[in-house]
Design an enzyme around this catalytic site. Structure first.
Site, PDB file in Angstrom:
ATOM      1  N   HIS A   1     -85.608  13.282  64.597  1.00  0.00           N
ATOM      2  CA  HIS A   1     -86.191  14.491  63.995  1.00  0.00           C
ATOM      3  C   HIS A   1     -87.701  14.563  64.096  1.00  0.00           C
ATOM      4  O   HIS A   1     -88.305  15.492  63.551  1.00  0.00           O
ATOM      5  CB  HIS A   1     -85.835  14.587  62.510  1.00  0.00           C
ATOM      6  CG  HIS A   1     -84.378  14.743  62.231  1.00  0.00           C
ATOM      7  ND1 HIS A   1     -83.772  15.968  62.091  1.00  0.00           N
ATOM      8  CD2 HIS A   1     -83.399  13.827  62.077  1.00  0.00           C
ATOM      9  CE1 HIS A   1     -82.489  15.802  61.834  1.00  0.00           C
ATOM     10  NE2 HIS A   1     -82.234  14.507  61.832  1.00  0.00           N
TER      11      HIS A   1
ATOM     12  N   LYS B   1     -93.283  25.128  52.704  1.00  0.00           N
ATOM     13  CA  LYS B   1     -92.736  23.928  53.359  1.00  0.00           C
ATOM     14  C   LYS B   1     -93.450  22.737  52.744  1.00  0.00           C
ATOM     15  O   LYS B   1     -94.440  22.911  52.028  1.00  0.00           O
ATOM     16  CB  LYS B   1     -92.959  23.976  54.873  1.00  0.00           C
ATOM     17  CG  LYS B   1     -94.375  24.368  55.309  1.00  0.00           C
ATOM     18  CD  LYS B   1     -94.489  24.554  56.820  1.00  0.00           C
ATOM     19  CE  LYS B   1     -94.090  25.910  57.312  1.00  0.00           C
ATOM     20  NZ  LYS B   1     -93.117  25.886  58.395  1.00  0.00           N
ATOM     21  N   ARG B   2     -92.973  21.507  53.016  1.00  0.00           N
ATOM     22  CA  ARG B   2     -93.701  20.346  52.525  1.00  0.00           C
ATOM     23  C   ARG B   2     -95.151  20.413  52.995  1.00  0.00           C
ATOM     24  O   ARG B   2     -95.436  20.910  54.088  1.00  0.00           O
ATOM     25  CB  ARG B   2     -93.034  19.055  53.042  1.00  0.00           C
ATOM     26  CG  ARG B   2     -91.699  18.757  52.387  1.00  0.00           C
ATOM     27  CD  ARG B   2     -91.854  18.458  50.905  1.00  0.00           C
ATOM     28  NE  ARG B   2     -92.523  17.211  50.710  1.00  0.00           N
ATOM     29  CZ  ARG B   2     -91.967  16.126  50.167  1.00  0.00           C
ATOM     30  NH1 ARG B   2     -90.716  16.156  49.745  1.00  0.00           N
ATOM     31  NH2 ARG B   2     -92.654  15.005  50.013  1.00  0.00           N
TER      32      ARG B   2
ATOM     33  N   LYS C   1     -98.676  20.436  59.530  1.00  0.00           N
ATOM     34  CA  LYS C   1     -98.175  21.797  59.308  1.00  0.00           C
ATOM     35  C   LYS C   1     -99.317  22.793  59.087  1.00  0.00           C
ATOM     36  O   LYS C   1     -99.122  23.997  59.123  1.00  0.00           O
ATOM     37  CB  LYS C   1     -97.217  21.824  58.123  1.00  0.00           C
ATOM     38  CG  LYS C   1     -95.923  21.037  58.345  1.00  0.00           C
ATOM     39  CD  LYS C   1     -95.037  21.076  57.102  1.00  0.00           C
ATOM     40  CE  LYS C   1     -93.871  20.106  57.156  1.00  0.00           C
ATOM     41  NZ  LYS C   1     -92.750  20.583  57.976  1.00  0.00           N
TER      42      LYS C   1
ATOM     43  N   THR D   1     -86.778  24.805  60.260  1.00  0.00           N
ATOM     44  CA  THR D   1     -85.527  25.542  60.064  1.00  0.00           C
ATOM     45  C   THR D   1     -85.778  26.778  59.214  1.00  0.00           C
ATOM     46  O   THR D   1     -85.048  27.756  59.309  1.00  0.00           O
ATOM     47  CB  THR D   1     -84.463  24.657  59.395  1.00  0.00           C
ATOM     48  OG1 THR D   1     -85.092  23.897  58.368  1.00  0.00           O
ATOM     49  CG2 THR D   1     -83.817  23.719  60.395  1.00  0.00           C
TER      50      THR D   1
ATOM     51  N   LYS E   1     -84.608  31.063  58.923  1.00  0.00           N
ATOM     52  CA  LYS E   1     -84.238  31.792  57.698  1.00  0.00           C
ATOM     53  C   LYS E   1     -85.125  33.018  57.529  1.00  0.00           C
ATOM     54  O   LYS E   1     -84.643  34.097  57.143  1.00  0.00           O
ATOM     55  CB  LYS E   1     -84.373  30.869  56.482  1.00  0.00           C
ATOM     56  CG  LYS E   1     -83.440  29.665  56.539  1.00  0.00           C
ATOM     57  CD  LYS E   1     -83.795  28.592  55.511  1.00  0.00           C
ATOM     58  CE  LYS E   1     -83.045  27.304  55.812  1.00  0.00           C
ATOM     59  NZ  LYS E   1     -83.554  26.148  55.042  1.00  0.00           N
TER      60      LYS E   1
HETATM   61  C1  MIF Z   1     -88.767  17.842  60.892  1.00  0.00           C
HETATM   62  O1  MIF Z   1     -90.095  17.644  60.495  1.00  0.00           O
HETATM   63  C2  MIF Z   1     -88.436  19.331  61.014  1.00  0.00           C
HETATM   64  O2  MIF Z   1     -89.235  19.907  62.020  1.00  0.00           O
HETATM   65  C3  MIF Z   1     -86.964  19.515  61.360  1.00  0.00           C
HETATM   66  C4  MIF Z   1     -87.816  17.116  59.946  1.00  0.00           C
HETATM   67  O3  MIF Z   1     -86.629  20.899  61.364  1.00  0.00           O
HETATM   68  C5  MIF Z   1     -86.095  18.796  60.341  1.00  0.00           C
HETATM   69  C6  MIF Z   1     -84.633  18.879  60.668  1.00  0.00           C
HETATM   70  O4  MIF Z   1     -84.394  18.489  61.975  1.00  0.00           O
HETATM   71  O5  MIF Z   1     -86.446  17.421  60.284  1.00  0.00           O
HETATM   72  N1  MIF Z   1     -88.574  13.921  57.996  1.00  0.00           N
HETATM   73  C7  MIF Z   1     -88.400  15.054  58.452  1.00  0.00           C
HETATM   74  S1  MIF Z   1     -88.049  15.357  60.104  1.00  0.00           S
HETATM   75  N2  MIF Z   1     -88.409  16.197  57.746  1.00  0.00           N
HETATM   76  C8  MIF Z   1     -88.098  17.327  58.472  1.00  0.00           C
HETATM   77  O6  MIF Z   1     -88.020  18.405  57.959  1.00  0.00           O
END
Ligand code: MIF
Length: 626
Positions: free
Chosen positions: A293, A486-487, A492, A598, A602
């Protein structure tokens, strides 16, 4: 199929459950009859927040999709007592509040006192030879019990229901009689208590490993119990015939967090099922697939050899054994290239030796995937390029997705209804989003556009009320809602966003009053997200956003032309209110850093423009929607 994940960010369950079994309307009417609104009841539920961000939410969306596709797939993970912390903002700063989400009970789970396995830690290894195969007894261990809790996962309009099985740690029932007899009563009890501690709390880091012993314990704990459970189920049908195991069981590793399970399966096949190494290895390799990921080097897990040695001594032996065979293969293929061998080794040499969990996962899996086309290409070209050359075709792409049940139908009933009316019925699109293409014909239909605007406006009203309730800030309705949720992470670039807000504020101030209305569309900029408690830079970005918000919002000269809001405690439930109200959303990561994202999906599903860098899934979204 089994999805092994340390995180499942499920959010609230009730609406999703009712929609999927097609009972929402019946419940609405029945509750109305006794004077209640179903929506108010939904609000009473707490979020199951057993995840950090996109990775955990992806796991939850996959469960919904797998059930809806009628695939026989279960999730396996941990039933944490404390989910991701609640974020409060005090004097502009993030304050973390523990999320003891189980205090009112959890009506969705079924406690399985009949599904319980011992899990061992520490101890030592006694090796012996058995017909030329080296095996081991793992002795003098500390044992804790893993107890199962099941949550049903109904698909949309299906007959079957899948399962999410989460493990809770419990003390082992065998008393430590030695300690009791030696009079160390409190010592013996506290050892029992430390067993419960394993599944107490979710680590609040998103894309950065903690490196803590307890975290490795969590990983091994849930992997061991899940593997035991899978083997028990397999043996019910196949006895000791292992020839079908990999054909009947596929395990997907959600990142490297459950990577140790590969070695646990290998260990059981060798030391308990008494296979040869070659047989055991074949089964492991054919059973596993691994999803990566992130390409951020600081996010790749590496566990200290010394720690694994102490906590899981037999596993460390077996990692060395897997590495031995792997290196033999490398040496054959690349003779006289010692540097390459040490670059690709599962063990990183240095002051502190470490196990490279991503490399271990690649070697133990038959397939590896990235989470968006660009990301998968980057895997092949950068961090895993040498593995891609060694195993051509092993690294593939599987672009992430989100469930349209929760992220369109449930969170945006107005838009769902409009779409359904326009293209026929809800079943036309809710399990096949490609059919939304039929909406293209309505883009120039004034009646449709008018309805669309009404829906957006109602969603904005809902968010405006939410903002007032949770921040006390009044935001105007006739203003562009520009959102980044988002986090909080440097990659980001929430910092870039807030600096732009400062620039916009100063530009408005520099513009003569009578020209402003002409030059600037009124805008409400909203930014929300949690910072990992130990992530200093993320925390001061939150402080900066709140500071800018204070200045801008109290400037009467600016009025409603610009408002800035920090949305506190961003989570699944607030996302369901925030996303449908958005008109612009920001996905502005430095290109090459956001593996997929993701929420970008949405937002577009809810009729929002996204502003993005050509990163992650943004690239494919742009191709799809123009
Ligand atoms: C990625 O940063 C995010 O881009 C991705 C991550 O959409 C998601 C699901 O594949 O995984 N530790 C992580 S990896 N947190 C995320 O959201």
């Amino acid at each position: 199929m089994y999805y092994f994940s340390l995180e499942f960010l499920m959010g609230r369950m009730m609406q999703n459950m009712l929609v999927n079994i097609d009972m929402e309307d019946h419940y609405k009417k029945a509750l109305m009859d006794i004077g209640y609104k179903l929506e108010d009841l939904y609000e009473e539920e707490v979020d199951a927040a057993l995840g950090n961000g996109g990775l955990g939410r992806l796991a939850a969306c996959f469960l919904d999709s797998l059930a809806t596709l009628e695939l026989p797939a279960w999730g396996y993970g941990i039933r944490y007592d404390y989910g991701i912390f609640k974020q409060m903002i005090k004097e502009g700063k993030q304050v973390e509040i523990p999320d003891f989400w189980l205090k009112g009970g959890n009506p969705w789970e079924i406690e399985r006192s009949d599904v319980i396995y011992p899990v061992n830690f520490y101890g030592r290894v006694e090796k012996y030879y058995d017909n030329g195969t080296e095996r081991a007894n793992w002795v003098d261990c500390q044992t804790v019990m893993a107890q199962a809790y099941d949550t049903p996962v109904p698909g949309y309009n299906t007959y079957n229901t899948n399962n999410l099985r989460l493990w809770r740690s419990r003390p082992c029932n065998e008393f430590n009689f030695d300690s009791f007899n030696q009079g160390d009563y409190f010592g013996a009890i506290s050892e029992r208590q430390s067993a419960e501690y394993i599944t107490s709390v979710l680590y609040p880091n998103d894309s950065s490993p903690s490196g803590k012993e307890l975290r490795l314990k969590q990983q091994y704990f849930f992997c061991s119990a899940s593997i035991r459970d899978i083997i028990r189920r397999y043996k019910k049908n196949h006895g000791n015939d292992w020839s079908q195991f990999a054909a009947k069981n596929q395990i997907q590793l959600n990142d490297t967090h459950p990577a140790i399970s590969t070695i646990e399966l290998l260990r059981i096949l060798l030391d308990e099922e008494r296979m040869t190494y070659a047989q055991a290895w074949q089964i492991v390799h054919n059973t596993y697939a691994y999803t990566n990921h992130t390409v951020l080097p600081e996010a790749l897990e590496k566990w200290s050899v010394a720690l694994i040695q102490r906590l899981l001594p037999r596993h460390m032996d077996l990692i060395y054994l897997v590495n031995h065979f792997f290196i033999e293969k490398l040496k054959q293929k690349y003779p006289n290239d010692g540097e390459k061998v040490s670059r690709m080794s599962l063990i990183e040499e240095g002051d502190e030796k470490k196990v490279r969990m991503a490399y271990l996962s690649i070697v133990c899996s038959h397939t590896v995937n990235g989470v968006a086309a660009l990301h998968s290409e980057l895997l092949k070209e950068t961090i895993f390029s040498e593995f891609n050359a060694l195993y051509p075709g092993k690294i593939q792409n599987k672009t992430n997705g989100v469930t349209p049940r929760r992220w369109l139908h449930c969170c945006n009933p107005g838009l769902s209804e409009l779409i359904s009316e326009s293209i026929g019925s809800v079943d036309e699109w809710i399990t096949d989003l490609d059919n939304l293409q039929q909406l293209a014909g309505h883009a120039t239909n004034p009646a449709f556009v008018e309805q669309f605007r009404k829906v957006k406006r109602a969603n904005k009203e809902r968010l405006r009320a939410w903002v007032k309730e949770h921040t006390g800030i009044d935001i105007p309705l006739d203003s562009l809602y520009d959102i980044q949720v988002k986090r909080i992470h440097e990659y980001k670039r929430q910092l870039l966003n807030i600096l732009y807000v400062v620039y916009r504020y100063l530009t408005i101030k520099d513009t003569p009053r009578h020209e402003r209305a002409q030059k600037f569309v009124p805008r409400v900029v909203m930014i929300g997200g949690k910072a990992a408690p130990g992530y200093y830079n993320a925390k001061i970005i939150i402080e900066l956003i709140n500071a800018v918000s204070r200045v801008v919002n109290s400037d009467a000269d600016i009025g409603d032309l610009l408002k800035v809001v920090f949305l506190p405690n961003y989570n699944v439930s607030s996302a369901q209110i925030i996303i449908p109200a958005s008109e612009l959303s920001q996905h502005i990561s430095t290109a090459g850093t956001e593996a997929s994202g993701t929420s970008n999906m949405k937002f577009v599903m809810n009729g929002c423009l996204i502003i993005g860098t050509m990163d992650g899934a943004n690239v494919e979204i742009a191709e799809e929607i123009g």
